[in-house]
Design an enzyme around this catalytic site. Structure first.
Site, mmCIF file in Angstrom:
data_model
loop_
_atom_site.group_PDB
_atom_site.id
_atom_site.type_symbol
_atom_site.label_atom_id
_atom_site.label_comp_id
_atom_site.label_asym_id
_atom_site.label_seq_id
_atom_site.Cartn_x
_atom_site.Cartn_y
_atom_site.Cartn_z
ATOM 1 N N ARG A 75 0.819 -1.232 0.000
ATOM 2 C CA ARG A 75 0.000 0.000 0.000
ATOM 3 C C ARG A 75 0.847 1.274 0.000
ATOM 4 O O ARG A 75 0.398 2.328 0.464
ATOM 5 C CB ARG A 75 -0.964 0.022 1.182
ATOM 6 C CG ARG A 75 -1.974 -1.123 1.155
ATOM 7 C CD ARG A 75 -3.134 -0.880 2.080
ATOM 8 N NE ARG A 75 -3.920 -2.097 2.201
ATOM 9 C CZ ARG A 75 -3.692 -3.043 3.116
ATOM 10 N NH1 ARG A 75 -2.712 -2.890 3.986
ATOM 11 N NH2 ARG A 75 -4.433 -4.111 3.150
ATOM 12 N N LYS A 104 2.366 11.173 -12.105
ATOM 13 C CA LYS A 104 1.505 10.209 -12.799
ATOM 14 C C LYS A 104 2.270 8.918 -13.052
ATOM 15 O O LYS A 104 3.339 8.935 -13.667
ATOM 16 C CB LYS A 104 1.052 10.778 -14.139
ATOM 17 C CG LYS A 104 -0.076 11.762 -14.044
ATOM 18 C CD LYS A 104 -0.599 12.053 -15.442
ATOM 19 C CE LYS A 104 -1.719 13.060 -15.424
ATOM 20 N NZ LYS A 104 -2.184 13.349 -16.803
ATOM 21 N N GLU A 156 8.545 17.837 -26.352
ATOM 22 C CA GLU A 156 7.888 18.230 -25.100
ATOM 23 C C GLU A 156 8.486 19.531 -24.559
ATOM 24 O O GLU A 156 7.778 20.348 -23.973
ATOM 25 C CB GLU A 156 7.995 17.116 -24.050
ATOM 26 C CG GLU A 156 7.268 15.823 -24.417
ATOM 27 C CD GLU A 156 5.739 15.869 -24.219
ATOM 28 O OE1 GLU A 156 5.251 16.708 -23.445
ATOM 29 O OE2 GLU A 156 5.051 15.054 -24.860
ATOM 30 N N LYS A 166 6.320 22.877 -15.791
ATOM 31 C CA LYS A 166 5.349 21.846 -15.462
ATOM 32 C C LYS A 166 5.015 21.873 -13.971
ATOM 33 O O LYS A 166 3.863 21.684 -13.574
ATOM 34 C CB LYS A 166 5.876 20.456 -15.869
ATOM 35 C CG LYS A 166 4.861 19.355 -15.617
ATOM 36 C CD LYS A 166 5.174 18.038 -16.294
ATOM 37 C CE LYS A 166 4.043 17.048 -16.040
ATOM 38 N NZ LYS A 166 4.316 15.717 -16.582
ATOM 39 N N GLU A 172 -5.326 16.913 -11.821
ATOM 40 C CA GLU A 172 -5.825 17.137 -13.178
ATOM 41 C C GLU A 172 -7.313 17.437 -13.228
ATOM 42 O O GLU A 172 -8.081 16.723 -13.864
ATOM 43 C CB GLU A 172 -5.490 15.937 -14.076
ATOM 44 C CG GLU A 172 -5.660 16.280 -15.549
ATOM 45 C CD GLU A 172 -4.915 15.336 -16.478
ATOM 46 O OE1 GLU A 172 -4.578 14.232 -16.044
ATOM 47 O OE2 GLU A 172 -4.664 15.722 -17.621
ATOM 48 N N ARG A 217 -4.081 21.676 -15.581
ATOM 49 C CA ARG A 217 -3.103 20.679 -15.994
ATOM 50 C C ARG A 217 -3.354 20.171 -17.413
ATOM 51 O O ARG A 217 -2.428 19.710 -18.086
ATOM 52 C CB ARG A 217 -3.137 19.509 -15.004
ATOM 53 C CG ARG A 217 -2.011 18.535 -15.202
ATOM 54 C CD ARG A 217 -1.811 17.687 -13.962
ATOM 55 N NE ARG A 217 -0.815 16.667 -14.200
ATOM 56 C CZ ARG A 217 -0.318 15.907 -13.242
ATOM 57 N NH1 ARG A 217 -0.715 16.050 -12.000
ATOM 58 N NH2 ARG A 217 0.585 14.995 -13.515
ATOM 59 N N ASN A 220 -1.589 19.040 -22.385
ATOM 60 C CA ASN A 220 -1.954 18.165 -23.501
ATOM 61 C C ASN A 220 -1.900 18.872 -24.853
ATOM 62 O O ASN A 220 -2.388 18.326 -25.843
ATOM 63 C CB ASN A 220 -3.351 17.588 -23.267
ATOM 64 C CG ASN A 220 -3.375 16.676 -22.055
ATOM 65 O OD1 ASN A 220 -2.437 15.927 -21.819
ATOM 66 N ND2 ASN A 220 -4.442 16.761 -21.281
ATOM 67 N N HIS A 256 -1.584 16.926 -28.009
ATOM 68 C CA HIS A 256 -1.727 15.503 -27.684
ATOM 69 C C HIS A 256 -2.979 14.867 -28.276
ATOM 70 O O HIS A 256 -2.958 13.672 -28.565
ATOM 71 C CB HIS A 256 -1.718 15.298 -26.155
ATOM 72 C CG HIS A 256 -0.332 15.298 -25.580
ATOM 73 N ND1 HIS A 256 0.505 16.393 -25.667
ATOM 74 C CD2 HIS A 256 0.373 14.337 -24.926
ATOM 75 C CE1 HIS A 256 1.667 16.103 -25.077
ATOM 76 N NE2 HIS A 256 1.606 14.866 -24.624
ATOM 77 N N HIS A 281 -2.475 11.946 -30.541
ATOM 78 C CA HIS A 281 -3.056 10.658 -30.176
ATOM 79 C C HIS A 281 -3.687 9.995 -31.400
ATOM 80 O O HIS A 281 -3.547 8.779 -31.617
ATOM 81 C CB HIS A 281 -4.099 10.882 -29.086
ATOM 82 C CG HIS A 281 -4.859 9.657 -28.708
ATOM 83 N ND1 HIS A 281 -4.335 8.695 -27.870
ATOM 84 C CD2 HIS A 281 -6.090 9.212 -29.051
ATOM 85 C CE1 HIS A 281 -5.221 7.724 -27.713
ATOM 86 N NE2 HIS A 281 -6.293 8.017 -28.412
ATOM 87 N N HIS A 290 6.011 8.974 -29.499
ATOM 88 C CA HIS A 290 5.008 9.879 -28.924
ATOM 89 C C HIS A 290 5.377 11.344 -29.201
ATOM 90 O O HIS A 290 4.530 12.145 -29.633
ATOM 91 C CB HIS A 290 4.912 9.620 -27.418
ATOM 92 C CG HIS A 290 3.982 10.529 -26.696
ATOM 93 N ND1 HIS A 290 2.610 10.507 -26.882
ATOM 94 C CD2 HIS A 290 4.212 11.509 -25.777
ATOM 95 C CE1 HIS A 290 2.052 11.427 -26.116
ATOM 96 N NE2 HIS A 290 2.994 12.047 -25.433
#
Lengths: 359, 359
Positions: free
Chosen positions: A119, A141, A183, A225, A235, A239, A243, A246, A250, A263
């Site tokens: 945990r 993340k 990025e 960032k 988010e 935030r 993207n 993106h 995507h 990517h």
């Protein structure tokens, strides 16, 4: 060496940025417990693993290693379980530290494993790609993919410390260096025109892997960032600015099949499309679009994607996770260096922006 | 109906305790988003699933269901993945709620899935066993087992609300009801002599499933656990008191093989051993040990375990997760209704206490 402190509610952690960093000295205050699990992949293992294992052993710690195969396709529940196996087979208890030595995939998997093992245990990141240095170092993340969606399973897990060593970028393939620069350029475009001007001056030096310039680019990207994430850790709003490029990207990645384009390459072309749509909406000038394309091109990145049938492109866009309750929201540019999140754009102009940037 | 508010740092949530509760009315304020995934098992499904599905559909929500096989042996990563599959196949996004309808295993798995899906969605618990009502309702511990250890992988995930409906206990097998009472007795022994006196008056009524008495026992147990957990959410100290009887019990369960004795049965005998050792240490009287055995026996629980070779018993005890850095710490009784966590006990007396309570 520069130090950036990421401020996050109850916790703050440092990112050490420089070249030829001393891991023994820098990691010592941040390793909890006697046990350290280093998670890496088969590509990084021969290059840098022993350097870190030896440094940590010098600190009197018990070190175990988990080496995963290299690649996004292994970012799944089966390979996550290999980390749990390694932790339990080595007899690790809840007072241990998991160190991620690798790119974004390793950071995501090791971070998620550290969030779930007993945990939650301690986590340290040593990102070895430019992309992971500017992206995964900040934000917490972590997670894995599911056959029905990328990054669908995961946790927010903040590291104790991040070591971003530019010297490790010397072994990075050129395409991956450029993908990381995509990025970096993103941070400039979405929120910092001064940084864009700095990049326009120094982009060739970055591509040539000048360590000092790279360190500066990483510092400024992470600082940017960190500001956004500190305002919006889970988010809910701001935030989503991260993207930029993106949702278009995507669609490109999905259509081509993951792993064909990197990517960062897809995001690069996605940013061109976002800039082009912003121009068509009347928000930025044609010259702004040219500046966007220009910096992307000089970073050895694609400014256009192969022909993709429009209906398929749109279908993939709306499958993107950033679609909230079926409403397509895009990150667009109100001006260079100032992005917004909006669903108020003209769909016909969006189609034009997509079609205009295909070859 | 009684309402207990669990106070937890940034969040508080209510536990509604009563019989024949109205789920539509009670759940409405706590369901987030339009999508609700009900996770249950094959035993609970025919008894109570439609009642909840209909109530939630009446609220205008999209309901999907994931039915897992019943049993601790399915509390693993493969069956966790079935919940992720169900969520993704139903097209659930990050603005959804996962509802656990079942006992501790379902609560642990659904809770952990809700903690990981899209890096965290909302969670509601409807515990259908007495054990899960008094244990899993408070504390936020969720997770799964690993072949190398129980509950090794998980997360702290707090629910939005808990519905504990005593009327659902009417279908619970008698052995499982008693196993739940073991945990109820535990709260009395470790911290509340008044509650112990209340139990000594009412234990037959509890065994006979008097809903009002059960509700009172659940309320007092949850209130007790909530006080401890609020002081120690991440189990750094005081929370370990909740392990009274568990280290001995763990050895019994491990030796017999999981599933032979119920967890609560092993804890019951474990509490007798802890009381006996506390007596041998001179902390409580022989009469206190007799009161402990007596209340356990009246709850239809075992006060002694089968013969287990002492060396094996000790080996299993030290494999317990509560062992910190190899030092065995036990929860013992300074007096009835006052437990302490200590490693200052006489190992020879501990052996005597184990051997004296075997048949």
């Amino acid at each position: 060496m520069q130090t950036l402190h990421v401020e996050l509610g109850e916790r703050r952690y440092p990112i050490f940025i420089g070249s030829h960093l001393n891991p023994q000295q820098l990691l010592e205050p941040y390793i909890h417990g006697r046990q350290v699990m280093v998670v890496t992949n088969t590509t990084v293992q021969p290059l840098y693993l022993s350097h870190y294992v030896e440094a940590i052993e010098e600190l009197g710690k018990q070190v175990a290693v988990c080496v995963l195969p290299d690649g996004e396709k292994y970012k799944n529940i089966e390979h996550l379980n290999l980390i749990f196996n390694a932790l339990l087979e080595a007899g690790f208890n809840r007072d241990c530290t998991v160190l991620a030595l690798g790119g974004g995939v390793i950071g995501d998997m090791a971070g998620f494993a550290s969030a779930c093992f007993q945990r939650g245990v301690y986590f340290i990141q040593v990102p070895t790609t430019l992309l992971s240095q500017v992206d995964s170092s900040v934000g917490g993340k972590t997670g894995i993919n599911h056959p029905l969606g990328k990054n669908m399973i995961g946790a927010f897990q903040q590291p104790q410390v991040v070591l971003a060593d530019m010297a490790q970028l010397k072994t990075l393939p050129a395409r991956e260096l450029s993908a990381g620069l995509a990025e970096v350029i993103k941070y400039a475009l979405l929120g910092d025109e001064d940084f864009l001007i700095w990049l326009e001056t120094n982009i060739e030096g970055l591509v040539a892997r000048d360590f000092e310039l790279l360190a500066e680019a990483v510092y400024r990207s992470c600082a940017h960032k960190a500001r956004i994430v500190a305002n919006d850790e889970k988010e809910q709003g701001e935030r989503a600015l991260l993207n930029l490029g993106h949702t278009f990207g995507h669609a490109i990645e999905s259509y081509l099949g993951y792993g064909i384009w990197l990517h960062g390459e897809a995001v690069a072309t996605g940013m061109v499309m976002a800039a082009d749509l912003s121009y068509r909406m009347g928000w930025i000038s044609q010259n702004d679009v040219e500046r966007t394309k220009n910096i992307i091109q000089r970073a050895q990145l694609p400014v256009a994607c192969p022909k993709i049938p429009l209906d398929e492109f749109l279908a993939y866009m709306s499958h993107d996770k950033k679609v909230l309750n079926g409403q397509l929201r895009l990150v667009l540019l109100k001006q260079l260096g100032q992005a917004i999140i909006t669903k108020d754009f003209d769909v016909e102009l969006m189609k034009q922006a997509i079609l205009a940037n295909q070859v």
